[in-house]
Write a protein that holds these residues in place. Structure first.
Motif, mmCIF file in Angstrom:
data_model
loop_
_atom_site.group_PDB
_atom_site.id
_atom_site.type_symbol
_atom_site.label_atom_id
_atom_site.label_comp_id
_atom_site.label_asym_id
_atom_site.label_seq_id
_atom_site.Cartn_x
_atom_site.Cartn_y
_atom_site.Cartn_z
ATOM 1 N N VAL A 104 0.845 -1.199 0.000
ATOM 2 C CA VAL A 104 0.000 0.000 0.000
ATOM 3 C C VAL A 104 0.880 1.249 0.000
ATOM 4 C CG1 VAL A 104 -1.696 1.327 1.334
ATOM 5 C CG2 VAL A 104 -1.951 -1.158 1.094
ATOM 6 N N ASN A 105 0.538 2.173 -0.881
ATOM 7 C CA ASN A 105 1.247 3.445 -0.980
ATOM 8 C C ASN A 105 0.381 4.566 -0.420
ATOM 9 O OD1 ASN A 105 3.004 5.534 -1.739
ATOM 10 N ND2 ASN A 105 2.026 5.738 -3.740
ATOM 11 N N PHE B 253 1.500 -5.485 8.683
ATOM 12 C CA PHE B 253 1.638 -4.082 9.082
ATOM 13 C C PHE B 253 3.126 -3.757 8.971
ATOM 14 C CE2 PHE B 253 -2.195 -5.523 11.371
ATOM 15 C CZ PHE B 253 -3.107 -4.628 10.837
ATOM 16 N N ASN B 254 3.467 -3.006 7.928
ATOM 17 C CA ASN B 254 4.862 -2.647 7.682
ATOM 18 C C ASN B 254 5.193 -1.363 8.431
ATOM 19 O OD1 ASN B 254 6.515 -0.672 5.475
ATOM 20 N ND2 ASN B 254 7.523 -2.511 6.167
ATOM 21 N N PHE C 236 0.526 -3.143 4.523
ATOM 22 C CA PHE C 236 0.137 -1.750 4.758
ATOM 23 C C PHE C 236 1.300 -0.957 5.334
ATOM 24 C CE2 PHE C 236 -4.192 -3.535 4.876
ATOM 25 C CZ PHE C 236 -4.885 -2.573 4.146
ATOM 26 N N CYS C 237 1.545 0.222 4.789
ATOM 27 C CA CYS C 237 2.420 1.179 5.454
ATOM 28 C C CYS C 237 1.595 1.870 6.549
ATOM 29 C CB CYS C 237 2.943 2.208 4.450
ATOM 30 S SG CYS C 237 1.625 3.184 3.675
ATOM 31 N N CYS D 299 -8.669 -0.232 0.588
ATOM 32 C CA CYS D 299 -7.511 -1.037 0.141
ATOM 33 C C CYS D 299 -7.821 -2.529 0.202
ATOM 34 C CB CYS D 299 -6.285 -0.725 0.994
ATOM 35 S SG CYS D 299 -5.574 0.896 0.697
ATOM 36 N N LEU D 300 -8.418 -2.961 1.295
ATOM 37 C CA LEU D 300 -8.750 -4.380 1.462
ATOM 38 C C LEU D 300 -9.817 -4.815 0.452
ATOM 39 C CD1 LEU D 300 -8.762 -4.432 5.360
ATOM 40 C CD2 LEU D 300 -7.169 -5.722 3.915
ATOM 41 N N THR D 301 -10.782 -3.948 0.203
ATOM 42 C CA THR D 301 -11.837 -4.257 -0.773
ATOM 43 C C THR D 301 -11.248 -4.364 -2.174
ATOM 44 O OG1 THR D 301 -13.450 -3.084 0.599
ATOM 45 C CG2 THR D 301 -14.073 -3.503 -1.691
ATOM 46 N N ALA D 302 -10.403 -3.394 -2.537
ATOM 47 C CA ALA D 302 -9.756 -3.412 -3.863
ATOM 48 C C ALA D 302 -8.884 -4.653 -4.026
ATOM 49 C CB ALA D 302 -8.923 -2.143 -4.060
#
Length: 277
Positions: free
Chosen positions: A113-114, A261-262, A222-223, A208-211
């Motif tokens: 994720v950005n 979780f990054n 995820f960032c 994000c999770l849906t996409a």
């Protein structure tokens, strides 16, 4: 030719090609060390507006960035322990969640994720330390062009379109180890955290999770969305992230093998550990 000299040759080629491509910086001077040349190439890539580019330049750039990714060390998702394995966590979904500290551009998750801005074209500040810049720099100039194509389509319908906070858009990862990048615009905290800002951040994670689910993405990293330049307090942001991901897994448990979780900073690692261990 040795691997190092091959990379050096590619770097020299890219420096000359991007200088010529930029026109404005065609006479840019930089030092002779590989590090100085690399910073110059990254800077020229960062400031470059989306436009067509010669196929040969793209091919050399792709070879260079893919080799660089290998040198940095690609991290496979199955090499990252779950919070159940690492901390003996008995919390719900402990066998699907992980905390990983390091450079997100090294992860070979299905998607990373950005944290984007509303223009959606990446960061134009040369060598800026934001995650948007890091991801675009490692992916290559194709990523900006893909984002631009998305914005061009949006502006056909809505001139002056800016991406709303809390939505998500998926592109290919290009030269990243990750197959996809999911771009989301997080909320900006001006004075204090309001309920609206909390909901906006929650929406980022849900979108994000849906996409990802719609794309069949099984692992997502995820960032720490909105915690840097956008000033969302780290602890509040982490609580929202964990709570939202768990809620989503509660409805779609089979959708993901792993949610990571990054974190980059020690403080964020400690916060996520306290929430998940």
């Amino acid at each position: 030719m040795s691997h190092n000299s091959e990379q050096a040759k590619r770097l020299d080629y890219l420096l000359a090609a991007f200088k010529e491509d930029s026109i404005q910086y065609s006479n840019l001077e930089c030092g002779n060390t590989s590090e100085e040349k690399r910073m110059a190439v990254r800077s020229l890539m960062n400031i470059r507006m989306p436009k067509a580019i010669d196929e040969r330049i793209l091919n050399i750039q792709d070879e260079f960035l893919q080799e660089e990714a290998k040198e940095k060390g690609i991290i496979s998702v199955n090499k990252i322990p779950t919070v159940k394995e690492e901390y003996g966590s008995k919390k719900k979904y402990a066998d699907q969640l992980s905390i990983w500290q390091g450079d997100i551009t090294r992860l070979s998750a299905d998607a990373i994720v950005n944290a984007a801005n509303s223009q959606m074209l990446g960061c134009f500040v040369p060598c800026h330390k934001c995650i948007d810049n890091a991801i675009h720099s490692a992916a290559g100039v194709e990523l900006r062009e893909a984002c631009n194509q998305y914005m061009v389509q949006k502006r056909k319908v809505t001139p002056m379109y800016e991406e709303p906070t809390g939505k998500a858009m998926v592109t290919l990862g290009f030269n990243l180890p990750a197959k996809y990048v999911i771009h989301t615009v997080g909320p900006i905290v001006q004075w204090r955290v309001t309920d609206r800002l909390r909901q906006d951040l929650k929406n980022c994670y849900i979108s994000c999770l849906t996409a990802a689910m719609e794309k069949g993405i099984r692992s997502i990293a995820f960032c720490c969305i909105s915690t840097g330049e956008f000033r969302f307090p780290n602890e509040d942001a982490a609580e929202i992230a964990v709570e939202t991901v768990k809620e989503f897994l509660g409805k779609h448990e089979e959708a993901f093998d792993r949610v990571i979780f990054n974190v980059f900073k020690d403080v964020d690692k400690q916060i996520y550990e306290s929430l998940l261990s």
